[in-house]
Scaffold this active site. Structure first.
Site, short mmCIF file in Angstrom:
data_model
loop_
_atom_site.label_atom_id
_atom_site.label_comp_id
_atom_site.label_asym_id
_atom_site.label_seq_id
_atom_site.Cartn_x
_atom_site.Cartn_y
_atom_site.Cartn_z
N GLY A 52 2.45 -3.91 -7.66
CA GLY A 52 2.56 -5.03 -6.74
C GLY A 52 1.29 -5.21 -5.94
N GLN B 98 -3.41 -8.08 1.54
CA GLN B 98 -4.36 -7.12 0.93
C GLN B 98 -5.61 -7.81 0.41
OE1 GLN B 98 -1.06 -5.04 -1.47
NE2 GLN B 98 -2.50 -3.39 -1.00
N CYS C 66 -1.40 3.15 -2.45
CA CYS C 66 -1.62 1.76 -2.06
C CYS C 66 -3.04 1.37 -2.44
CB CYS C 66 -1.43 1.63 -0.55
SG CYS C 66 -1.65 -0.05 0.08
N LEU C 67 -3.18 0.16 -2.95
CA LEU C 67 -4.50 -0.35 -3.35
C LEU C 67 -5.44 -0.45 -2.14
CD1 LEU C 67 -3.24 -3.20 -5.69
CD2 LEU C 67 -4.38 -1.09 -6.41
N HIS D 235 7.80 -1.81 -0.18
CA HIS D 235 6.38 -1.51 0.08
C HIS D 235 5.61 -2.81 0.35
CE1 HIS D 235 2.54 0.85 -0.94
NE2 HIS D 235 2.13 -0.41 -0.93
N GLU D 236 5.88 -3.83 -0.48
CA GLU D 236 5.15 -5.10 -0.32
C GLU D 236 5.62 -5.85 0.94
OE1 GLU D 236 2.68 -5.14 -2.08
OE2 GLU D 236 3.34 -3.80 -3.64
N HIS E 197 3.90 -4.71 3.89
CA HIS E 197 2.54 -5.24 4.07
C HIS E 197 2.56 -6.55 4.86
CE1 HIS E 197 -0.12 -2.50 2.03
NE2 HIS E 197 0.51 -2.59 0.86
C1 SB7 Z 1 4.09 3.05 -5.09
C2 SB7 Z 1 3.13 2.09 -5.20
C3 SB7 Z 1 3.43 0.78 -4.90
C4 SB7 Z 1 4.69 0.45 -4.50
C5 SB7 Z 1 5.65 1.42 -4.39
C6 SB7 Z 1 5.35 2.71 -4.70
C7 SB7 Z 1 2.41 -0.33 -5.01
C8 SB7 Z 1 1.00 0.10 -4.86
C9 SB7 Z 1 0.06 -1.06 -4.85
N1 SB7 Z 1 0.00 -1.66 -3.57
O1 SB7 Z 1 -0.85 -1.23 -2.67
C10 SB7 Z 1 0.72 -2.80 -3.29
O2 SB7 Z 1 0.80 -3.09 -1.96
NI NI Z 2 0.20 -1.33 -0.80
#
Ligand code: SB7
Ligand code: NI
Length: 188
Positions: free
Chosen positions: A60, A65, A110-111, A153-154, A157
């Site tokens: 996601g 971001q 997270c990215l 998670h999203e 954000h």
């Molecule tokens: C682990 C990773 C994510 C969600 C749930 C568990 C997405 C990681 C990428 N992102 O940073 C998106 O916001």
């Molecule tokens: Ni993230």
């Protein structure tokens, strides 16, 4: 197209803001943003494209971001996975959730975070969500497992919350009450 250089990192103030509701029907600009978010997550899970453009894999990505404080995110689980879903969520919200929690045994990544932050991130095990799609139509769906975790998670954000805010500071791997552990890779 979104590249790693376009993704803001921890410490950038936009990641700590509450993003703004998106006006409907979507403007051409917001629509293009939403599509570019979905394109990023798809490309990042394609080995060839990820290598070519040096993309870090993610299931996601949320508009803040890429420094756009708007309530938009995309989720993508490849058709070869059991989750198999492709989603753009505009002005998303959780309308109800289970009491039961869940967490990824490998923690989350997270990215926007260039370091590993170990620890369990408690999430609701099941959520019912509402959001608008690209066409500006409202939809409602139930999620569980990894998609439910990724959605939360999203959504975080969009509210200026980072995954590590949820980790128990004294004991990152403290048992989480009433929770089902989920086995899966972390970063993606
Ligand atoms: C682990 C990773 C994510 C969600 C749930 C568990 C997405 C990681 C990428 N992102 O940073 C998106 O916001
Ligand atoms: Ni993230």
């Amino acid at each position: 197209m979104i590249l790693m250089k376009d993704i803001i990192r921890e410490g950038h103030p936009t990641l700590r803001k509450r993003s703004e509701e998106v006006a409907l029907p979507l403007s051409a600009e917001d629509k293009a943003l939403a599509e570019s978010l979905l394109e990023y997550v798809k490309n990042s899970q394609d080995d060839e494209l990820a290598e070519k453009y040096d993309l870090r894999a993610g299931v996601g990505i949320a508009a803040p971001q890429v420094n756009q404080a708007k309530r938009i995110f995309a989720l993508y689980f490849d058709p070869s996975t059991e989750e198999n879903m492709s989603l753009i969520a505009i002005n998303p919200k959780i309308v109800s959730h289970s009491v039961e929690k869940s967490y990824l045994t490998t923690g989350e990544g997270c990215l926007s975070v260039d370091r590993a932050v170990p620890g369990y991130v408690p999430r609701y095990a099941r959520i019912t969500v509402k959001a608008y799609n690209l066409q500006g139509e409202e939809f409602k769906m139930r999620l569980k497992g990894l998609p439910a975790i990724a959605f939360q998670h999203e959504l975080d954000h969009l509210n200026g919350i980072m995954f590590f805010d949820h980790i128990n500071a004294e004991n990152p791997f403290a048992e989480i009450e009433n929770a089902t552990p989920i086995e899966r890779g972390s970063g993606e």
